[in-house]
Design a protein around this motif. Structure first.
Motif, PDB file in Angstrom:
ATOM      1  N   LEU A   5       0.787  -1.221   0.000  1.00  0.00           N
ATOM      2  CA  LEU A   5       0.000   0.000   0.000  1.00  0.00           C
ATOM      3  C   LEU A   5       0.821   1.273   0.000  1.00  0.00           C
ATOM      4  N   ALA A 119     -12.010   2.175  -2.453  1.00  0.00           N
ATOM      5  CA  ALA A 119     -11.249   0.960  -2.170  1.00  0.00           C
ATOM      6  C   ALA A 119     -11.925  -0.213  -2.862  1.00  0.00           C
ATOM      7  N   ALA A 120     -11.203  -1.332  -2.906  1.00  0.00           N
ATOM      8  CA  ALA A 120     -11.718  -2.516  -3.594  1.00  0.00           C
ATOM      9  C   ALA A 120     -13.070  -2.954  -3.041  1.00  0.00           C
ATOM     10  N   SER A 121     -13.250  -2.812  -1.742  1.00  0.00           N
ATOM     11  CA  SER A 121     -14.498  -3.249  -1.116  1.00  0.00           C
ATOM     12  C   SER A 121     -15.711  -2.477  -1.625  1.00  0.00           C
ATOM     13  N   GLN A 127      -9.960  -7.563  -0.606  1.00  0.00           N
ATOM     14  CA  GLN A 127      -9.008  -6.616  -0.032  1.00  0.00           C
ATOM     15  C   GLN A 127      -7.651  -6.772  -0.708  1.00  0.00           C
ATOM     16  N   GLY A 128      -7.009  -5.659  -1.005  1.00  0.00           N
ATOM     17  CA  GLY A 128      -5.702  -5.686  -1.649  1.00  0.00           C
ATOM     18  C   GLY A 128      -5.742  -5.438  -3.137  1.00  0.00           C
ATOM     19  N   GLY A 130      -6.048  -3.295  -6.230  1.00  0.00           N
ATOM     20  CA  GLY A 130      -5.825  -1.866  -6.452  1.00  0.00           C
ATOM     21  C   GLY A 130      -6.517  -1.315  -7.670  1.00  0.00           C
ATOM     22  N   PHE A 151      -8.312   2.029  -7.441  1.00  0.00           N
ATOM     23  CA  PHE A 151      -8.738   2.228  -6.055  1.00  0.00           C
ATOM     24  C   PHE A 151      -7.627   2.937  -5.277  1.00  0.00           C
ATOM     25  N   GLU A 153      -7.566   4.583  -2.513  1.00  0.00           N
ATOM     26  CA  GLU A 153      -7.469   4.371  -1.070  1.00  0.00           C
ATOM     27  C   GLU A 153      -6.732   3.072  -0.751  1.00  0.00           C
ATOM     28  N   SER A 154      -6.756   2.130  -1.670  1.00  0.00           N
ATOM     29  CA  SER A 154      -6.056   0.863  -1.445  1.00  0.00           C
ATOM     30  C   SER A 154      -4.546   1.007  -1.541  1.00  0.00           C
TER      31      SER A 154
END
Length: 248
Positions: A5, A119-121, A127-128, A130, A151, A153-154
């Motif tokens: 990150l 973000a990915a979510s 998670q993770g 990008g 993303f 924020e990721s």
């Protein structure tokens, strides 16, 4: 997707989702000086629905694949200064090609949109991750109304890493595969410098060689983009439309 990150030397691992492109849709002619392909960089966020990609109406083939039938990407958490870095960096990635990078949503359909933020979510991705984009791996046609995602924020809202993710995801929508060249944004490999599209014939793959999309023996990202959209022909250099922030 991007792993790591805060370290910009990690490989820009951009995910893609194969989609079928309607073969009856006309392909725009490629020639120097022709109408450019427009890519709108969206920092303001949007609520998207699932379906055949149509950036003008916020319809995305990615939405609903691994998540809900609707998704909201929030406004990017960049300062105005860092947003200018993102925009300038993306414009620099594509300056050689007949591609126009804008920060105002075009008034007529027929453009791609790069959602930069969240973000990915937010898109139901693991998670993770990008970034993610649609790609036509069978016929390698351009996905004209594609919506791609970086993303930010990721990756800790790092403007340069966010730019390189966006470049890879935009590249996927123009049919570029992952490749084993660390200095090119279409890579998964680590690199300590700034990645730009390289005029080299290289193997495709994430960490080891594998067959390229569309039965290409090798991938040359510069030649493929030039073949798809043409080269930029203005001797005075590229123009970038940055409408925000205003002076000061």
């Amino acid at each position: 997707m991007v792993h790591g990150l805060t370290d910009p030397s990690v490989g820009v691992h951009g995910a893609y989702v194969p989609v079928a492109v309607d073969p009856t849709v006309p392909v725009r002619p490629v020639f120097a000086g022709g109408a450019p392909h427009t890519v709108y960089l969206n920092r303001d966020g949007a609520t998207l629905t699932g379906g055949t990609d149509d950036a003008a109406h916020n319809v995305s083939s990615i939405v609903g694949g691994n998540g809900p039938g609707m998704a909201t990407i929030p406004r990017a958490k960049f300062s105005d200064e860092d947003w200018l870095k993102v925009v300038s960096c993306v414009a620099d990635e594509f300056w050689r090609f007949n591609i126009q990078i804008v920060t105002d949503r075009p008034k007529t359909p027929g453009y791609m949109m790069a959602m930069i933020g969240g973000a990915a979510s937010d898109l139901g991705q693991p998670q993770g991750v990008g970034g993610i984009a649609p790609i036509d791996k069978m016929s390698c046609r351009i996905i004209e109304g594609a919506i791609v995602y970086a993303f930010s924020e990721s990756v800790g809202n790092n403007p340069i890493v966010s730019c390189e993710i966006a470049a890879q995801e935009i590249g996927h929508a123009f049919s570029l595969d992952h490749e084993l060249l660390a200095s090119d944004p279409m890579t998964y490999l680590p690199y300590t410098g700034h990645r730009t599209f390289q005029d080299q014939d290289v193997d495709c793959g994430e960490s080891t060689p594998r067959p390229c999309s569309c039965m290409r023996e090798k991938q040359n990202s510069v030649k493929i983009l030039a073949d798809k959209v043409g080269l930029f022909s203005d001797p005075d250099g590229p123009n970038v439309n940055i409408s925000s922030p205003e002076n000061g």
